[in-house]
Write a protein that holds these residues in place. Structure first.
Motif, mmCIF file in Angstrom:
data_model
loop_
_atom_site.group_PDB
_atom_site.id
_atom_site.type_symbol
_atom_site.label_atom_id
_atom_site.label_comp_id
_atom_site.label_asym_id
_atom_site.label_seq_id
_atom_site.Cartn_x
_atom_site.Cartn_y
_atom_site.Cartn_z
ATOM 1 N N CYS A 41 0.418 -5.969 6.531
ATOM 2 C CA CYS A 41 -0.312 -6.474 7.693
ATOM 3 C C CYS A 41 -1.384 -5.507 8.174
ATOM 4 O O CYS A 41 -2.569 -5.807 8.117
ATOM 5 C CB CYS A 41 0.678 -6.793 8.813
ATOM 6 N N ARG A 42 -0.968 -4.321 8.636
ATOM 7 C CA ARG A 42 -1.949 -3.401 9.208
ATOM 8 C C ARG A 42 -1.346 -2.012 9.357
ATOM 9 O O ARG A 42 -0.167 -1.803 9.100
ATOM 10 C CB ARG A 42 -2.416 -3.905 10.577
ATOM 11 N N GLU A 43 -2.170 -1.090 9.811
ATOM 12 C CA GLU A 43 -1.732 0.262 10.145
ATOM 13 C C GLU A 43 -1.177 0.280 11.566
ATOM 14 O O GLU A 43 -1.733 -0.349 12.481
ATOM 15 C CB GLU A 43 -2.917 1.236 10.014
ATOM 16 N N ASP A 44 -0.081 0.982 11.765
ATOM 17 C CA ASP A 44 0.529 1.154 13.083
ATOM 18 C C ASP A 44 0.535 2.641 13.400
ATOM 19 O O ASP A 44 1.302 3.410 12.825
ATOM 20 C CB ASP A 44 1.951 0.598 13.086
ATOM 21 N N ALA A 45 -0.341 3.043 14.328
ATOM 22 C CA ALA A 45 -0.504 4.468 14.627
ATOM 23 C C ALA A 45 0.689 5.067 15.360
ATOM 24 O O ALA A 45 0.789 6.296 15.477
ATOM 25 C CB ALA A 45 -1.767 4.677 15.458
ATOM 26 N N SER A 46 1.603 4.244 15.852
ATOM 27 C CA SER A 46 2.752 4.782 16.584
ATOM 28 C C SER A 46 3.808 5.386 15.660
ATOM 29 O O SER A 46 4.749 6.027 16.130
ATOM 30 C CB SER A 46 3.388 3.699 17.462
ATOM 31 N N ILE A 47 3.664 5.194 14.359
ATOM 32 C CA ILE A 47 4.482 5.897 13.369
ATOM 33 C C ILE A 47 3.552 6.776 12.541
ATOM 34 O O ILE A 47 2.600 6.280 11.932
ATOM 35 C CB ILE A 47 5.237 4.938 12.435
ATOM 36 N N LEU A 48 3.802 8.072 12.546
ATOM 37 C CA LEU A 48 3.030 9.023 11.756
ATOM 38 C C LEU A 48 3.900 9.495 10.604
ATOM 39 O O LEU A 48 5.036 9.934 10.822
ATOM 40 C CB LEU A 48 2.622 10.212 12.632
ATOM 41 N N GLY A 49 3.394 9.391 9.387
ATOM 42 C CA GLY A 49 4.213 9.803 8.260
ATOM 43 C C GLY A 49 3.391 10.142 7.037
ATOM 44 O O GLY A 49 2.230 9.731 6.916
ATOM 45 N N GLY A 50 4.000 10.904 6.156
ATOM 46 C CA GLY A 50 3.327 11.269 4.926
ATOM 47 C C GLY A 50 4.122 12.281 4.131
ATOM 48 O O GLY A 50 5.319 12.493 4.366
ATOM 49 N N VAL A 51 3.441 12.919 3.209
ATOM 50 C CA VAL A 51 4.037 13.923 2.336
ATOM 51 C C VAL A 51 3.508 15.288 2.744
ATOM 52 O O VAL A 51 2.336 15.423 3.118
ATOM 53 C CB VAL A 51 3.678 13.641 0.860
ATOM 54 N N ALA A 52 4.364 16.295 2.716
ATOM 55 C CA ALA A 52 3.955 17.641 3.108
ATOM 56 C C ALA A 52 4.782 18.665 2.351
ATOM 57 O O ALA A 52 5.719 18.312 1.621
ATOM 58 C CB ALA A 52 4.133 17.830 4.619
ATOM 59 N N LEU A 53 4.423 19.924 2.537
ATOM 60 C CA LEU A 53 5.230 21.026 2.014
ATOM 61 C C LEU A 53 5.968 21.672 3.177
ATOM 62 O O LEU A 53 5.376 21.970 4.216
ATOM 63 C CB LEU A 53 4.346 22.061 1.315
ATOM 64 N N TYR A 54 7.269 21.861 2.980
ATOM 65 C CA TYR A 54 8.083 22.550 3.978
ATOM 66 C C TYR A 54 8.618 23.815 3.325
ATOM 67 O O TYR A 54 9.442 23.738 2.414
ATOM 68 C CB TYR A 54 9.228 21.658 4.460
ATOM 69 N N HIS A 55 8.123 24.963 3.758
ATOM 70 C CA HIS A 55 8.439 26.244 3.116
ATOM 71 C C HIS A 55 8.207 26.163 1.610
ATOM 72 O O HIS A 55 9.017 26.662 0.808
ATOM 73 C CB HIS A 55 9.867 26.671 3.445
ATOM 74 N N GLY A 56 7.132 25.512 1.245
ATOM 75 C CA GLY A 56 6.703 25.472 -0.143
ATOM 76 C C GLY A 56 7.269 24.352 -0.982
ATOM 77 O O GLY A 56 6.884 24.197 -2.144
ATOM 78 N N ARG A 57 8.169 23.523 -0.418
ATOM 79 C CA ARG A 57 8.755 22.448 -1.216
ATOM 80 C C ARG A 57 8.305 21.094 -0.673
ATOM 81 O O ARG A 57 8.150 20.905 0.541
ATOM 82 C CB ARG A 57 10.278 22.530 -1.222
ATOM 83 N N PRO A 58 8.097 20.105 -1.534
ATOM 84 C CA PRO A 58 7.641 18.789 -1.076
ATOM 85 C C PRO A 58 8.726 18.069 -0.277
ATOM 86 O O PRO A 58 9.897 18.046 -0.664
ATOM 87 C CB PRO A 58 7.339 18.039 -2.379
ATOM 88 N N VAL A 59 8.324 17.478 0.828
ATOM 89 C CA VAL A 59 9.210 16.659 1.653
ATOM 90 C C VAL A 59 8.425 15.451 2.148
ATOM 91 O O VAL A 59 7.188 15.438 2.122
ATOM 92 C CB VAL A 59 9.774 17.436 2.870
ATOM 93 N N THR A 60 9.153 14.461 2.615
ATOM 94 C CA THR A 60 8.547 13.333 3.318
ATOM 95 C C THR A 60 8.877 13.486 4.796
ATOM 96 O O THR A 60 10.045 13.712 5.151
ATOM 97 C CB THR A 60 9.087 11.996 2.787
#
Length: 262
Positions: A41-60
């Motif tokens: 449907c669309r983008e909902d800005a009230s949920i922020l999410g993605g992929v990142a590194l946490y202390h060098g390891r990939p997390v969601t």
């Protein structure tokens, strides 16, 4: 801060300057790549999410976003996601399991958006699907309740192996105002409602709903965000190590929630 009343903690949980999901992501993670849209449907800005590194390891990483000023509040619907936000979260959860990434969520919402258009687009189903999906993920899931944790809108991101809660956060089936309106037909008795709802971190730890209370700087996290970030970082690192050592992520998550109230 043991002298704070539940009503005072509700006020602190809602403080406009309190660090939110975007702040925790900026402080604790690197190389954050935001994922947008629910592919339906669309983008909902009230949920922020993605992929990142946490202390060098990939997390969601996924969390509720309220916004800092009125313009952002309106864009983010004051942190009340519609079904598109929860479908976006599901997309990220499935992706995390596919690539073996731990999931870290941040909860700060008065509740899911209750409007007619949200219901028409499948709000209840989207929340239920989040609950079902998180229940069965075969990767570690950690949740931090940073501010308000309201109803199913909060629980949709909080079915986790470890649920951590900041000292002045609150977590309940509905707001004190809603509770007072339903029970006493008087929203003005919200302070009294907060006293009986068992919505503080101390209450919830004693009931087995959360795993640890994270102390805040004197006066609240908004007065010293850096200290709050450091506390959350240490707790997340420690619990992630513990959960990964234990293994059997979905089975242990199931056992955790079955024990609540027993």
């Amino acid at each position: 801060m043991a002298d704070k009343t539940p009503a005072q903690r509700v006020a602190l949980a809602r403080h406009a300057g309190r660090p939110g999901t975007a702040d925790y992501i900026a402080a604790l993670f690197t190389d954050f790549f935001e994922c947008r849209g629910d592919r339906q449907c669309r983008e909902d800005a009230s949920i922020l999410g993605g992929v990142a590194l946490y202390h060098g390891r990939p997390v969601t990483v996924v969390g509720h976003r309220k916004g800092r000023d009125l313009s952002e509040n309106l864009k983010c619907n004051f942190g009340m996601p519609g079904p598109e936000g929860y479908r976006k979260a599901q997309r990220l959860f499935r992706q995390a399991e596919k690539f073996g990434r731990p999931v870290i969520t941040f909860v700060d919402t008065p509740g899911a958006y209750p409007g007619l258009e949200a219901e028409a687009r499948g709000q209840g189903e989207a929340i239920a699907s989040c609950l079902s999906l998180l229940s069965t993920l075969e990767v570690p899931v950690l949740c931090v309740i940073t501010g308000e944790g309201g109803s199913g809108g909060a629980l949709a991101l909080a079915v986790a192996n470890r649920v951590l809660m900041l000292e002045n956060a609150v977590y309940s089936v509905l707001s004190p105002e809603g509770f007072a309106s339903i029970l006493w037909k008087d929203a003005g008795r919200s302070g009294e409602a907060a006293e009986v709802m068992k919505l503080t971190a101390a209450d919830l730890l004693s009931l087995g709903v959360i795993h640890e209370i994270l102390p805040e700087p004197e006066g609240g996290a908004h007065l010293d965000p850096a200290a709050a970030f450091a506390t959350v970082d240490r707790a997340l690192s420690r619990h992630l190590r513990q959960v990964e050592r234990e293994g059997h992520f979905a089975a242990r998550r199931y056992e955790t929630f079955r024990r609540i109230g027993s």
